[in-house]
Write an enzyme that holds these catalytic residues in place. Structure first.
Site, short mmCIF file in Angstrom:
data_model
loop_
_atom_site.label_atom_id
_atom_site.label_comp_id
_atom_site.label_asym_id
_atom_site.label_seq_id
_atom_site.Cartn_x
_atom_site.Cartn_y
_atom_site.Cartn_z
N HIS A 136 -6.82 2.07 6.37
CA HIS A 136 -5.88 3.09 5.46
C HIS A 136 -6.19 4.49 5.41
CE1 HIS A 136 -4.82 -1.12 3.26
NE2 HIS A 136 -5.87 -1.62 4.08
N ASP B 91 -3.89 5.01 7.88
CA ASP B 91 -2.64 5.96 8.89
C ASP B 91 -1.65 6.87 7.37
OD1 ASP B 91 -1.77 3.44 7.57
OD2 ASP B 91 -0.84 2.72 8.98
N GLY C 43 -0.33 -13.92 8.76
CA GLY C 43 -1.60 -13.51 8.13
C GLY C 43 -3.13 -12.97 8.37
N GLY D 108 -3.23 -9.97 10.24
CA GLY D 108 -3.44 -9.43 10.05
C GLY D 108 -3.96 -8.29 11.58
N SER E 84 2.31 -9.13 12.89
CA SER E 84 3.36 -10.31 13.27
C SER E 84 4.93 -9.66 12.74
CB SER E 84 2.88 -11.28 13.11
OG SER E 84 2.71 -11.79 11.38
N ASP F 177 0.79 0.03 13.04
CA ASP F 177 1.18 -1.05 13.66
C ASP F 177 2.25 -0.82 14.82
OD1 ASP F 177 0.04 -1.75 11.69
OD2 ASP F 177 0.35 -3.24 10.70
C1 GAF Z 1 -1.70 -2.94 7.30
C2 GAF Z 1 0.11 -1.41 7.46
F1 GAF Z 1 0.74 -2.28 7.71
C3 GAF Z 1 -0.52 -0.06 8.41
O1 GAF Z 1 0.07 0.70 8.33
C4 GAF Z 1 -1.91 0.20 7.72
O2 GAF Z 1 -2.13 0.49 6.90
C5 GAF Z 1 -2.98 -1.57 8.19
O3 GAF Z 1 -2.61 -1.89 6.66
C6 GAF Z 1 -4.19 -0.75 6.75
O4 GAF Z 1 -5.07 0.54 8.04
O5 GAF Z 1 -1.21 -2.89 8.61
#
Ligand code: GAF
Length: 382
Positions: free
Chosen positions: A36, A38, A123, A125, A128, A173
């Site tokens: 969290h 990014d 789901g 994390g 995908s 991601d």
């Molecule tokens: C999800 C979001 F898509 C990412 O951008 C990132 O914020 C993440 O949660 C938490 O670090 O995967």
């Protein structure tokens, strides 16, 4: 990358559309630390993995495009000039979103067909969704010679997620999936969107994932809420993003923000520092410190940022109680999905088995263990 996946999408494509497709593999990702951060312009430490999405794609010579989600055995036909988001949660939004965002850049995409299949459980994390978005934009760039750079492609994927899926995600991601390097993790500065690769070889330790196999609802709205809380505190501080704040800056406005939002901003500032410290620990081969930072990250996600859940906390507690695990934390957006564990190689299997039994006893459902390989980003498969 699984050759079975590639063969499945290729065979289905040829049987369905009677023509040879191009083949793309787009990986999911792990994240060692920096959660969290990014969308706060901060640092993250992800790596692409050997699980992801395989896609077979080719131009269509009709006025219709077709997308076929092989996992779900679900097929949809669509017209390129009539794209709008489908109902929330529909898989086709990832595809429609990417096409629409390419069109928004005034690039001409023609009709096309795609068959795709993945080996990342939804789901988990492990992104995908970014893997799928990247496979589509990468394939369309190839087929229609759009001349997009990889940086442009990941921004298209991110916008698709914002505007068609409804999650105001950061760039981690899509970046990790597109730019992954075999055997490396990437310390990514989400402000400059540039990264430094770190060869990951933990000698007698390794990374291991445990999937809770749960995904609690409301995670998307909770995600967007976290993001707006961070943005409003940054605004109050008169800075572009929380990346620019120190704990002292935050302290100065403490009585102007809700206590729970103060904790969230504090978490972001501390987690951003942890990501940088973790990269130094890796450089120094100091796994004890890396593990401690990973446990601290979970603590912050659980108690300050409040994006964990009982299942994740339980698995992290199992890790804490085991001397062979140096660090463990929830990974990704939260409210379910995987924990990432830094565990001794010789004891990883035993830890996985013990945690699985304990998890089953506690929640009456199974968790899943994944041993992953750090892998190359989105690419054509020849
Ligand atoms: C999800 C979001 F898509 C990412 O951008 C990132 O914020 C993440 O949660 C938490 O670090 O995967």
């Amino acid at each position: 990358m699984s050759t079975i996946l590639i063969n499945d999408v290729k065979t289905t494509f040829i049987n369905t559309f009677k023509t040879e497709p191009i083949l793309i593999f787009s990986p999911g990702r792990i994240n060692i630390i920096g959660e969290h951060t990014d969308y706060n312009d901060g640092f993250v430490f992800p790596a692409a993995v050997d699980k992801g999405i395989a896609a077979a794609m080719q131009k269509s010579d009709t006025n219709i495009s077709t997308a076929y989600a092989l996992d779900k055995d679900s097929r949809i036909e669509f017209e390129l000039d009539k794209l709008r988001p489908s109902a929330e949660g529909s898989w086709e939004n990832y595809i429609f979103g990417v096409v629409a965002e390419i069109q928004n850049k005034n690039k001409a995409v023609g009709n096309f067909n795609i068959v795709f299949k993945g080996d990342i459980p939804g789901g988990a994390g492990m992104s995908s969704s970014a893997a799928l978005e990247n496979s589509v934009v990468f394939g369309l760039n190839e087929l229609f010679n759009l001349g997009l750079t990889k940086h442009e492609m990941i921004l298209i994927s991110q916008k698709a997620e914002h505007n068609y899926v409804g999650v105001k995600c950061g760039i981690m991601d899509q970046y990790a999936s597109m730019f992954g390097i075999k055997d490396n993790a990437l310390l990514l500065d989400c402000r400059t969107v540039e990264s430094k690769p770190y060869k990951i070889d933990f000698k007698d330790h390794q990374l291991m994932l445990i999937n809770t196999n749960v995904k609690h609802s409301l995670s998307d709205s909770a995600y967007n809420d976290r993001r707006s809380a961070c943005e409003s505190i940054a605004e109050l501080l008169g800075i572009k993003a929380l990346r620019d704040a120190t704990e002292t800056d935050l302290e100065a406005i403490k009585d102007k923000v809700l206590p729970e939002n103060y904790q969230k901003a504090l978490y972001v500032i501390q987690e951003n520092n942890r990501a940088i410290r973790a990269s130094k620990a890796i450089e120094a081969n100091d796994l004890e410190t890396l593990g401690t930072l990973i446990f601290q990250s979970h603590n912050g996600l659980q108690h300050q940022y409040k994006v964990s859940c009982d299942e994740l906390d339980f698995l992290v507690d199992q890790a804490k109680a085991n001397d062979h695990v140096l660090g463990a934390r929830m990974m990704g957006g939260g409210f379910g999905g995987c924990t990432i564990n830094l565990v001794s190689k010789s004891e990883a299997k035993a830890f996985g088995e013990a945690a699985s039994i304990a998890y089953k006893n506690e929640f009456d459902k199974a968790c899943s263990i994944y041993f992953i390989k750090l892998s190359e980003g989105t690419h054509l498969v020849k």
